[in-house]
Design a protein around this motif. Structure first.
Motif, PDB file in Angstrom:
ATOM      1  N   GLY A 270      -8.651  -3.401  -1.936  1.00  0.00           N
ATOM      2  CA  GLY A 270      -9.050  -2.067  -1.531  1.00  0.00           C
ATOM      3  C   GLY A 270      -7.976  -1.396  -0.703  1.00  0.00           C
ATOM      4  O   GLY A 270      -7.088  -2.060  -0.149  1.00  0.00           O
ATOM      5  N   PRO A 271      -8.030  -0.072  -0.609  1.00  0.00           N
ATOM      6  CA  PRO A 271      -7.025   0.668   0.151  1.00  0.00           C
ATOM      7  C   PRO A 271      -7.169   0.436   1.652  1.00  0.00           C
ATOM      8  O   PRO A 271      -8.210  -0.002   2.126  1.00  0.00           O
ATOM      9  CB  PRO A 271      -7.323   2.124  -0.200  1.00  0.00           C
TER      10      PRO A 271
ATOM     11  N   PHE B 172       0.836  -1.197   0.000  1.00  0.00           N
ATOM     12  CA  PHE B 172       0.000   0.000   0.000  1.00  0.00           C
ATOM     13  C   PHE B 172       0.873   1.250   0.000  1.00  0.00           C
ATOM     14  O   PHE B 172       1.978   1.253   0.539  1.00  0.00           O
ATOM     15  CB  PHE B 172      -0.881   0.014   1.257  1.00  0.00           C
ATOM     16  N   ASP B 173       0.359   2.329  -0.571  1.00  0.00           N
ATOM     17  CA  ASP B 173       1.066   3.611  -0.619  1.00  0.00           C
ATOM     18  C   ASP B 173       0.998   4.308   0.738  1.00  0.00           C
ATOM     19  O   ASP B 173      -0.060   4.347   1.355  1.00  0.00           O
ATOM     20  CB  ASP B 173       0.432   4.493  -1.702  1.00  0.00           C
TER      21      ASP B 173
ATOM     22  N   ASP C 107      -1.585   7.669   0.711  1.00  0.00           N
ATOM     23  CA  ASP C 107      -3.049   7.611   0.678  1.00  0.00           C
ATOM     24  C   ASP C 107      -3.623   6.227   0.996  1.00  0.00           C
ATOM     25  O   ASP C 107      -4.830   6.031   0.961  1.00  0.00           O
ATOM     26  CB  ASP C 107      -3.570   8.102  -0.670  1.00  0.00           C
TER      27      ASP C 107
ATOM     28  N   SER D 145      -3.548   3.620  -0.787  1.00  0.00           N
ATOM     29  CA  SER D 145      -4.020   2.896  -1.972  1.00  0.00           C
ATOM     30  C   SER D 145      -3.167   1.650  -2.216  1.00  0.00           C
ATOM     31  O   SER D 145      -2.010   1.574  -1.796  1.00  0.00           O
ATOM     32  CB  SER D 145      -3.984   3.803  -3.206  1.00  0.00           C
ATOM     33  N   VAL D 146      -3.751   0.692  -2.924  1.00  0.00           N
ATOM     34  CA  VAL D 146      -3.068  -0.565  -3.222  1.00  0.00           C
ATOM     35  C   VAL D 146      -2.059  -0.335  -4.341  1.00  0.00           C
ATOM     36  O   VAL D 146      -2.418   0.132  -5.415  1.00  0.00           O
ATOM     37  CB  VAL D 146      -4.078  -1.656  -3.644  1.00  0.00           C
ATOM     38  N   ARG D 147      -0.800  -0.667  -4.061  1.00  0.00           N
ATOM     39  CA  ARG D 147       0.231  -0.629  -5.104  1.00  0.00           C
ATOM     40  C   ARG D 147       0.327  -1.974  -5.801  1.00  0.00           C
ATOM     41  O   ARG D 147       0.601  -2.048  -6.991  1.00  0.00           O
ATOM     42  CB  ARG D 147       1.588  -0.258  -4.510  1.00  0.00           C
TER      43      ARG D 147
END
Length: 152
Positions: free
Chosen positions: A135-136, A121-122, A125, A127-129
């Protein structure tokens, strides 16, 4: 001719049914989940008059210096990950991976990593890398007062 059942031997049907049961058991073992997260402890809240406290704010979770710029720190007991994607910018996310609920295991190279199934994840934010997470990471509320970071 002597029937095998008369000698105490299992029937061909019983042997095949047993072998099928072993195969199904092995298959289901491969589907089990592992590395499941333990339920996160509830976030500490500021003790106020409604809570019967003295009105003093909750103890800080961390200081700005505790959270590396471009990285972060996992607080598993509180169920959060604090990150500092840019100097002075503090973000907080759930430490529970959105794939199967494992607690994330590392923050490195601008990413939050869950070693259970290698979801990444980032830190900016959530979010999924890269998956398998679909989902994030949900954001968590924090406040920064001076140098102190508290869960909101």
């Amino acid at each position: 001719m002597v029937d095998d059942r008369d000698r105490g031997c299992p029937s061909r049907r019983a042997v095949l049914a047993g072998a099928g049961g072993v195969g199904v058991g092995a298959l289901l073992t491969g589907c089990q989940t592992y590395g499941e997260a333990t339920p996160a402890a509830p976030a500490p809240e500021a003790a106020g008059p409604a809570a019967g406290g003295s009105g003093a704010p909750a103890k800080p979770l961390a200081t700005l210096a505790d959270i590396p710029v471009g990285g972060g720190k996992i607080f598993a007991a509180q169920g959060v990950v604090l990150t500092q994607p840019a100097e002075g910018t503090i973000k907080a996310f759930s430490a529970k991976c959105t794939h199967q609920g494992c607690t994330v295991t590392a923050v490195r190279d601008g990413s939050i990593v869950c070693a259970c199934h290698n979801s990444v994840f980032d830190i900016a934010d959530g979010s999924v890398r890269s998956g398998p997470a679909g989902g994030p990471l949900p954001e968590a509320a924090v406040s920064v007062e001076g140098n102190s970071i508290r869960l909101a």
